[in-house]
Scaffold this active site. Sequence first.
Site, PDB file in Angstrom:
ATOM      1  N   LEU A 141      -7.665  -8.887 -54.233  1.00  0.00           N
ATOM      2  CA  LEU A 141      -8.426  -8.246 -53.164  1.00  0.00           C
ATOM      3  C   LEU A 141      -9.795  -8.905 -53.070  1.00  0.00           C
ATOM      4  O   LEU A 141     -10.325  -9.406 -54.066  1.00  0.00           O
ATOM      5  CB  LEU A 141      -8.596  -6.743 -53.449  1.00  0.00           C
ATOM      6  N   ASP A 142     -10.365  -8.891 -51.867  1.00  0.00           N
ATOM      7  CA  ASP A 142     -11.723  -9.411 -51.710  1.00  0.00           C
ATOM      8  C   ASP A 142     -12.694  -8.601 -52.558  1.00  0.00           C
ATOM      9  O   ASP A 142     -12.433  -7.429 -52.886  1.00  0.00           O
ATOM     10  CB  ASP A 142     -12.156  -9.334 -50.240  1.00  0.00           C
ATOM     11  N   ARG A 143     -13.809  -9.206 -52.869  1.00  0.00           N
ATOM     12  CA  ARG A 143     -14.822  -8.570 -53.732  1.00  0.00           C
ATOM     13  C   ARG A 143     -15.177  -7.155 -53.268  1.00  0.00           C
ATOM     14  O   ARG A 143     -15.252  -6.215 -54.079  1.00  0.00           O
ATOM     15  CB  ARG A 143     -16.080  -9.437 -53.741  1.00  0.00           C
ATOM     16  N   THR A 145     -13.493  -5.219 -51.138  1.00  0.00           N
ATOM     17  CA  THR A 145     -12.352  -4.379 -50.794  1.00  0.00           C
ATOM     18  C   THR A 145     -11.941  -3.574 -52.016  1.00  0.00           C
ATOM     19  O   THR A 145     -11.741  -4.123 -53.099  1.00  0.00           O
ATOM     20  CB  THR A 145     -11.164  -5.232 -50.314  1.00  0.00           C
ATOM     21  N   ARG A 284      -9.778  -8.506 -41.820  1.00  0.00           N
ATOM     22  CA  ARG A 284     -11.162  -8.620 -41.350  1.00  0.00           C
ATOM     23  C   ARG A 284     -11.242  -9.509 -40.105  1.00  0.00           C
ATOM     24  O   ARG A 284     -11.954  -9.202 -39.140  1.00  0.00           O
ATOM     25  CB  ARG A 284     -12.040  -9.162 -42.476  1.00  0.00           C
TER      26      ARG A 284
END
Length: 348
Positions: A141-143, A145, A284
Amino acid sequence: MRLQLQLQQPTLFFTTFPKPQICYFTTMATVPNSSNEADSTTNPNSQNDLQNLQNYPVPLSPRPPLISKDIELSRAMSAKSNSFFGLPRPDVIYQDQWFVVVNKPQGWYCERVFESVPMALCECDSAESGSPPELHLANRLDRDTSGVMLITKSHKIASKMVKEFTDHKVTKTYIALCIGPAPKWEKITIKSGHGRSKFGAYRVYAASDVGRVLPGGSMVKDMETSFEVLSINGQGCFKERSEFRKDEENTVVVEEKAVADSDVKKDEVVVRAYPRNGRTHQIRLHCQYLGIPIIGDVKYEGVKEWKGKSYDGHELHAESLSFEHPVTGLPVTFCAPLPSWASQALQQ
């Protein structure tokens, strides 16, 4: 006599999940593109005239605003400070002999969460003996998220999960809080291309550009996400997850830039996203293209401040992962509790 119990630390393995490569043989135009957005290079040492005149696909989403660089740097430094803290025990949602499922906090890098898992396992399995598990990170997951992260406990299970992710047999859902004009649709599916421009940022490309070469040698890949509206300005409620059935009449195939009206009224929109692929920043990017960028997502035109509140990250939450169990063959679903911003927006 005092007995000492020595705990064996689980072994960590970072597993990179390969993504299928789509190969196309494409005839490129040799007429230079006058657009400032076109990416092209000239190699004076090349003996291939076609390479000298090669046109790259034109990205259809805008570059990240300049101010986003400073904001992203600040957020990255803040995330690094979280390396001094371990994963809270309540964030371990589930575990058995095959999996560990955790609820990743916002503002944490996946690697830091992964490194914190062995201590959490030792705390709850201290009475058990035997060899430590071989942990593998199954999804990323993105930082900023939050939400479900799956960690496997053996090489065998990890390899089977690689295949399930690669074959798109894992169903994922996300919840996002967006700011923009209230959508006229209740459900929608968007199909586009995905890739990195010459500036290094991920951008939306035309669906017809899939397979074309980008600067650096990578190719435009396909990207598809379905959305459903859950709430607009607090009007609405949380809906249980269900199998999303695409409405072919409400499917957008991206071939041109989106037209945005800066004077239109801005609303708070909560959506559930069903990504069909696992492209970097996929949800996003598609929210940005639809004109409802995620709040706090300054890289993709999301507002940093809204109604007097400043956001230190984007409000995107990995809600669930569903797949066929690699050992039992039974369908399983792992869910992460909704963060406070989602509960408030959905009036739960």
